[in-house]
Design a protein around this motif. Structure first.
Motif, mmCIF file in Angstrom:
data_model
loop_
_atom_site.group_PDB
_atom_site.id
_atom_site.type_symbol
_atom_site.label_atom_id
_atom_site.label_comp_id
_atom_site.label_asym_id
_atom_site.label_seq_id
_atom_site.Cartn_x
_atom_site.Cartn_y
_atom_site.Cartn_z
ATOM 1 N N GLU A 124 30.519 -37.342 110.112
ATOM 2 C CA GLU A 124 29.874 -38.485 110.760
ATOM 3 C C GLU A 124 30.380 -38.682 112.186
ATOM 4 O O GLU A 124 29.612 -39.034 113.084
ATOM 5 C CB GLU A 124 30.109 -39.744 109.932
ATOM 6 C CG GLU A 124 29.304 -40.930 110.416
ATOM 7 C CD GLU A 124 29.429 -42.127 109.499
ATOM 8 O OE1 GLU A 124 29.325 -43.238 110.031
ATOM 9 O OE2 GLU A 124 29.631 -41.953 108.284
ATOM 10 N N LEU B 35 28.514 -36.353 114.500
ATOM 11 C CA LEU B 35 27.146 -36.828 114.720
ATOM 12 C C LEU B 35 27.115 -38.008 115.696
ATOM 13 O O LEU B 35 26.222 -38.106 116.542
ATOM 14 C CB LEU B 35 26.501 -37.220 113.383
ATOM 15 C CG LEU B 35 26.221 -36.072 112.427
ATOM 16 C CD1 LEU B 35 25.702 -36.591 111.087
ATOM 17 C CD2 LEU B 35 25.243 -35.087 113.031
ATOM 18 N N VAL B 36 28.094 -38.887 115.588
ATOM 19 C CA VAL B 36 28.177 -40.026 116.500
ATOM 20 C C VAL B 36 28.407 -39.530 117.929
ATOM 21 O O VAL B 36 27.766 -40.000 118.876
ATOM 22 C CB VAL B 36 29.304 -40.997 116.065
ATOM 23 C CG1 VAL B 36 29.578 -42.035 117.134
ATOM 24 C CG2 VAL B 36 28.929 -41.659 114.749
ATOM 25 N N GLU C 144 25.221 -38.086 119.346
ATOM 26 C CA GLU C 144 24.309 -39.163 119.746
ATOM 27 C C GLU C 144 24.748 -39.779 121.074
ATOM 28 O O GLU C 144 23.922 -40.077 121.932
ATOM 29 C CB GLU C 144 24.231 -40.225 118.656
ATOM 30 C CG GLU C 144 23.474 -39.782 117.430
ATOM 31 C CD GLU C 144 23.480 -40.819 116.331
ATOM 32 O OE1 GLU C 144 24.017 -41.934 116.536
ATOM 33 O OE2 GLU C 144 22.946 -40.510 115.254
ATOM 34 N N GLU C 145 26.045 -39.987 121.255
ATOM 35 C CA GLU C 145 26.565 -40.532 122.509
ATOM 36 C C GLU C 145 26.256 -39.596 123.673
ATOM 37 O O GLU C 145 25.832 -40.046 124.745
ATOM 38 C CB GLU C 145 28.084 -40.743 122.418
ATOM 39 C CG GLU C 145 28.506 -41.911 121.584
ATOM 40 C CD GLU C 145 30.016 -42.037 121.504
ATOM 41 O OE1 GLU C 145 30.737 -41.477 122.366
ATOM 42 O OE2 GLU C 145 30.492 -42.692 120.554
ATOM 43 N N GLY D 138 23.856 -37.427 123.824
ATOM 44 C CA GLY D 138 22.412 -37.485 124.034
ATOM 45 C C GLY D 138 22.004 -38.695 124.856
ATOM 46 O O GLY D 138 21.190 -38.589 125.780
ATOM 47 N N ARG D 139 22.601 -39.851 124.559
ATOM 48 C CA ARG D 139 22.310 -41.077 125.328
ATOM 49 C C ARG D 139 22.769 -40.931 126.775
ATOM 50 O O ARG D 139 22.065 -41.324 127.707
ATOM 51 C CB ARG D 139 22.980 -42.283 124.672
ATOM 52 C CG ARG D 139 22.213 -42.854 123.511
ATOM 53 C CD ARG D 139 22.703 -44.240 123.127
ATOM 54 N NE ARG D 139 24.135 -44.287 122.824
ATOM 55 C CZ ARG D 139 24.661 -44.054 121.630
ATOM 56 N NH1 ARG D 139 23.895 -43.729 120.623
ATOM 57 N NH2 ARG D 139 25.970 -44.129 121.444
ATOM 58 N N ASP E 13 20.391 -38.758 128.643
ATOM 59 C CA ASP E 13 19.174 -39.510 128.967
ATOM 60 C C ASP E 13 19.401 -40.433 130.167
ATOM 61 O O ASP E 13 18.557 -40.530 131.062
ATOM 62 C CB ASP E 13 18.710 -40.337 127.772
ATOM 63 C CG ASP E 13 18.141 -39.476 126.652
ATOM 64 O OD1 ASP E 13 17.755 -38.317 126.926
ATOM 65 O OD2 ASP E 13 18.077 -39.972 125.513
#
Length: 57
Positions: free
Chosen positions: A3, A6-7, A10-11, A13-14, A17
């Motif tokens: 997990e 995965l976190v 995601e960070e 990826g943000r 962006d």
């Protein structure tokens, strides 16, 4: 995957962006550049049309 990994993904990826949005705001696209150039020419031409020669003043 755990997990925590995965976190982190995601960070990242943000943040990518956010970076992409920033770069889009800072740099002009080809279309934006062409519009800006065209607008600049129109403004320049308009200003020169309104000028009077010093001989006629």
């Amino acid at each position: 995957m755990s997990e925590a990994v995965l976190v982190k993904i995601e960070e990242i990826g943000r943040k990518l962006d956010e970076l992409m949005n920033f770069l889009e705001d800072v740099f002009l696209t080809v279309e934006e550049y062409m519009l800006l150039k065209e607008t600049d020419e129109i403004v320049k031409d308009e200003c020169f049309c309104k000028l009077k020669f010093i001989n006629y003043v």
